[in-house]
Each structure stands twice: as C-alpha cells, then as structure tokens.
Design an enzyme around this catalytic site. Structure first.
Site, mmCIF file in Angstrom:
data_model
loop_
_atom_site.group_PDB
_atom_site.id
_atom_site.type_symbol
_atom_site.label_atom_id
_atom_site.label_comp_id
_atom_site.label_asym_id
_atom_site.label_seq_id
_atom_site.Cartn_x
_atom_site.Cartn_y
_atom_site.Cartn_z
ATOM 1 N N GLU A 4 39.654 34.295 35.443
ATOM 2 C CA GLU A 4 38.311 34.873 35.404
ATOM 3 C C GLU A 4 37.866 35.108 33.957
ATOM 4 O O GLU A 4 38.631 35.624 33.123
ATOM 5 C CB GLU A 4 38.337 36.201 36.170
ATOM 6 C CG GLU A 4 37.044 36.979 36.171
ATOM 7 C CD GLU A 4 37.178 38.302 36.915
ATOM 8 O OE1 GLU A 4 36.141 38.931 37.157
ATOM 9 O OE2 GLU A 4 38.314 38.703 37.259
ATOM 10 N N LYS A 23 30.421 35.467 41.183
ATOM 11 C CA LYS A 23 31.195 36.535 41.813
ATOM 12 C C LYS A 23 30.268 37.372 42.682
ATOM 13 O O LYS A 23 29.184 37.795 42.246
ATOM 14 C CB LYS A 23 31.844 37.406 40.734
ATOM 15 C CG LYS A 23 32.847 38.426 41.238
ATOM 16 C CD LYS A 23 33.544 39.096 40.058
ATOM 17 C CE LYS A 23 34.636 40.048 40.500
ATOM 18 N NZ LYS A 23 35.356 40.635 39.343
ATOM 19 N N CYS A 34 38.335 37.149 41.751
ATOM 20 C CA CYS A 34 39.021 38.444 41.761
ATOM 21 C C CYS A 34 38.627 39.320 42.955
ATOM 22 O O CYS A 34 39.133 39.129 44.041
ATOM 23 C CB CYS A 34 38.806 39.171 40.436
ATOM 24 S SG CYS A 34 40.212 40.252 39.999
#
Length: 558
Positions: A41, A109, A146
């Site tokens: 990330e 994300k 994540c």
C-alpha cells in the site's frame, strides 16, 4: 499462479529511492517469470505520508514518478502498486495496475480507517465499488487495500483477492491477518510493507492462501524479500518477535534519517541495559556510545555492571561522575529534597546531550511504558531523547526481553529497580502486580485522573516504537487540560440542580473542573498538576513507600 510479492521497504517522500526499489523488484520478478508482481500500500509515496499530502509540490511529484514507472515497466510482468491518486472528489489511496507501459486499472481503497494511528479520512476519499479484473495467466481477481480486507464489503464474482497492505506490527497481529483473509472465502495474495517509519514498524510476513484458507506460503518477517510465497511460515515466540520488531524499528529510524551514532545513559539498570543491547544489534557496536553518570547515591555495582555489559557488547563507555557539576548547581540554586533529586536527573541529561551534540548523534530514551503511564520520570531529565525503543513495553516485558541477551549481567536482572537519586532508593512499585492493571487502562483507552496528570509529560517525550494495539503516540488523543465531570444518575437539567452542581466547583469559578466518581471518590488536583508531588506513592492496596522523586504521580487508585 505465478504471483510475486514485492515486500519492500519504501521511505516517505523519497520518490526517487522508492522508484529504484520498485524497479529492482520488478526486474527480479521478471527473472522469476512472474505473471504479476504486487507491491504494498502507498509504496510509491511511502506510508503513511500524512500531511505531506498537503504539500503543494508533493502530489505532482508523485504523478511524475508514476509516469516514469509506467515507461520503465513497458516490458516484463504487469504490476500493482499503491499510490496516492488525485480524483474528481479529492484524493484516493489507490492501487494502480500497470501493464506494457500503460495504466490498465485503478482500485481506490473503500474503507478508510480512523482508529488508533490511522486517520485516513483526513487525506483521502473512499472508493465506491470494486471491479473484477483480468490479466493473462490469472483468474478473475479483485484488488483490496489493507482495511478493505478486514471490513464487510459486497462480494464480487472474483475467485482471487490481491491485497496491498501497510499493516503495522503489533504483538499477535499475524493470526488476525490470516483470519481476515480467510473470511473472504477466496484465494488471497497478501503483500505487506516491511521496515520502520517513525513510531510504526512494518513486519512484512506477506502470504498466500487458497480458497479453502490453507496457507500456501509466506515471505520472511522483519526483512525485505521479493519472491513467490514459499512453503514456510515463521513461528516466533512473543519475546523473539518483540526483539526483532524493536531492532528493525531502531535500524529503520537511524537509516532513514541519515543518523550514524546512538548515545544513551547506561545506568546499570534493566531498562538502559536492554536499550544498549537492542541498539548494538540494530546498528553495530561501533555506532553506539554509552555514558555512565554515577552520583553520590550510585551503588558502585551499578557502574561496574554497566562497564561489564559495555565490554561484552563492545560498545564505547565513558564514565562521567556527576558530583563536580551537581554540588555547585545544588548550592547555586539552593534546592533540597525532591528538587535536588530531580536536579540530578536533569544534569545527567545535560551531559548526555553534550555528547550527542559533540558526535552528531541521537539520544535514545530508556523509559518503559509502565513508567510513562505512571508519570514516573523527570521532565527534561530521564524523559529526554528522540527515540524510545521501550516506550511501548511494560516493565515485566522489559525483563522478559532482557533475558534474551546473555550479555546482561545477572546483577542487573536480579536487583530491585532504582533511579538512584537518593540514599537507599528503590522504585516504590510492585511492577509485576501493577503493570498489567495500568496496561489494561491504556489498552481500553480508559480515562483516569492519575493517568491524566502525566499527559503533559508524555506529550514532551520521545517518539516511542509502537508494538501494542494502543501506545502513547499518534494513536492517542487525550487532552492535557481536561476533567471528566459526570452528574449523578438522577441528575435533572433544571435550574436548581444545575446551580447546585456549579456550586460544587473546587475553586469557585462557574463551571470550573471538579471530579465526581460513582462511589463518592473525588479529587481536587488539577489534571495537569506540576511536579509539586514528585514522590510517587500508591493507593488502593499498593505500597505507600515514598522513596523516590522523578516528577511522578502523587498517587494512583486502581
């Protein structure tokens, strides 16, 4: 599937260095004949970039770097890199798929964490949906970044999840990552960052699971690696895991800040002994300099133990007696008692900082989490330093970790802890009994007036390496000036009762703080009480011994 996980250590803002690392990993993946290479990330910018994202020149530089990366990877396997990416709504924390010099897909994300050290809503806007992607040699797959792996998201038709992560180390985190991946019911290739950034430590440990949740393979922990997940999984006991995390944290802080030398006070106590061992392992013995600063109250065995440890570690040790500077300063200032004891601690720091300035080094703090919770430390004395390797370790954890180092003399491991600031002093706490209770308060983010009194000290303390779920750092936002005032359960907001509540104010000012606990307990001490009560004692069944002054609490009720 030949998916190569590029578990690499990027540095925040070092776009040229990060690009070099990404390209080196891509060349290795090409030699391995990978179908896809996956990076962590925000690998392009470094994680977490935080308010660098507000710097006007930063995002344009990231975009130029991404264009260079596209051109440099026009041949070889496709790759997925994490990067900040501007969009119509603002800024995304994004995963970008590059193939043959082009950007072929983007996934933003979707779940932006706001707990503990994560404050991503400050900088990013969330993505809205996931696309199912396809590349040669791979089944249909989706990208998750994540937190997207941990939360509840709508299912897609994909059979494979590619997960980009910058998941910081915390004790016991690895089984939880595996559990989150298994909840998807899909094959998962999980690439995690490795390295250290300020207080955060990234432990790598990237892995792959099949659809049944079986572990196919993993990469190393606490070190860079670019490879297919191989059939191994490192099982580390808690102490060894903590040791490797702290060594990586120290090494990363020094390397990324261009620092050569570490300085610390080596007192002959357990905390400084452990910091010396960790620093020597992280940096090499030639880069660590220790100073023993004996005073009139120092047990000679303390200095002897410090010398023995320094000899075994092969680190430089300088003995600087404190008396020649302490006695004139005490006489000049006319201080006695607690003030004289704290003066010793502050003069120690004057000597240490003089050496730091002389050799262009960095001072390592040697305080542990239990002391920081209690406020048992002298401001501008033993709370000084830039980096605190033990700041998130309780006192019992310090002893546990110290036993991994045979170089530490037995006397240091077995003697009662003491600041040695007055005759016959020992720390007035039953650490094995007290530390778990204090740590429970911190982990639960519980507020107590006793902990609050030391908040101003922790604000001025060093950067502490984070190894637990809740540390004293950027994940803790407790105000220094605050009181918790709870009305009685039958309190009614009408004029008479409101007036009565205000009359209970301790200093007579309307609305001034006073504290009312259930059960009738109260305190009239200001939350940010200064060092007027420097001799810590304990209430609630613990020792009342008052044999030490380090600017600590007047008491703590448990």
């Amino acid at each position: 599937m030949n998916i190569c996980l590029a578990q690499i250590d990027s540095r925040i803002g070092d776009l040229a260095g990060n690009l070099d690392r990404i390209l080196a990993a891509h060349r290795r993946a090409e030699r391995l004949q990978a179908d896809l290479v996956v990076y962590p990330e925000l690998v392009l910018s470094g994680y977490p970039p935080r308010d660098l994202l507000f710097e006007p020149s930063f995002l344009p530089a990231v975009e130029r770097t991404l264009e260079l990366l596209k051109a440099a990877t026009s041949e070889g396997p496709p790759l997925v890199v994490g990067t900040p990416l501007r969009c119509q709504q603002g800024l995304h924390n994004a995963a970008v798929v590059l193939h043959r010099g082009r950007q072929v897909a983007v996934q933003a994300k979707r779940l932006l964490p706001g707990q503990d050290v994560f404050h991503e809503n400050r900088w990013f806007v969330p993505g809205q949906q996931a696309e199912v992607l396809s590349l040669p040699g791979l089944p249909p797959f989706e990208l998750r970044i994540c937190e997207d792996l941990w939360g509840e998201l709508p299912s897609t038709d994909s059979t494979l999840v590619i997960a980009l992560n910058a998941s910081p180390y915390r004790a016991g985190i690895l089984p939880r990552r595996l559990q989150a991946a298994r909840r998807t019911g899909k094959s998962v290739y999980y690439c995690n960052a490795v390295g250290a950034q300020d207080e955060l430590i990234f432990d790598g440990g990237s892995f792959a699971l099949d659809r049944a949740g079986n572990l196919l393979g993993a990469l190393a922990r606490f070190e860079e690696e670019v490879d297919f997940p191989v059939a191994r999984f490192q099982e580390l006991n808690q102490s060894e895991e903590l040791r490797r995390a702290l060594v990586l944290g120290i090494r990363g802080f020094f390397a990324k800040n261009g620092l050569r030398h570490a300085v610390l006070g080596l007192s002959g106590g357990i905390d400084s002994a452990l910091v010396a061992c960790l620093a020597a392992e992280a940096l090499g013995s030639g880069r660590v300099r220790a100073l023993a600063l004996p005073s009139r109250h120092t047990d000679p065995r303390s200095t002897e133990s410090a010398a023995e440890l320094a000899g075994k570690l092969k680190i430089a040790l300088e003995v600087v007696p404190l008396e020649p500077v302490y006695e004139p300063a005490r006489h000049l200032l006319g201080v006695t008692g607690t003030a004289a004891e704290n003066l010793q601690a502050r003069l120690r720091m004057v000597v240490l900082m003089a050496r730091v300035n002389q050799i262009s080094g960095l001072l390592l703090n040697t305080s542990n989490k239990t002391e920081l919770t209690l406020g048992y430390g002298t401001l501008y004395g033993d709370l000084c330093g830039t980096l605190g390797p033990l700041n998130d370790l309780t006192k019992p954890q310090v002893y546990q970790l110290a036993r991994l180092y045979p170089e530490i003399p037995e006397l240091i491991l077995s003697r009662p802890p003491s600041a040695e600031l007055c005759e016959g002093q020992i720390d007035p706490f039953d650490y094995p009994d007290l530390a778990p209770h204090l740590e429970e308060l911190v982990q639960k983010q519980a507020w107590s007036p006793e902990l609050a009194r030391s908040e101003h000290k922790r604000r001025q303390g060093p950067i502490g390496l984070k190894v637990s779920e809740k540390a004293f750092g950027t994940g803790r936002f407790i105000p220094v000036t605050a009181r918790m005032i709870y009305p009685p359960e039958d309190f009614c907001y009408h004029k008479e009762r409101t007036g009565a509540a205000l009359e209970r104010s301790q200093d007579g000012q309307p609305g001034a703080p006073s504290l009312y606990f259930a059960g009738g307990r109260s305190t009239d001490e200001p939350a940010n009480a200064a060092e007027r009560a420097d001799r810590p004692g304990l209430r609630g069944g613990h020792s009342q011994q008052r044999s030490g002054s380090r600017g600590g609490l007047s008491g703590i009720a448990l």
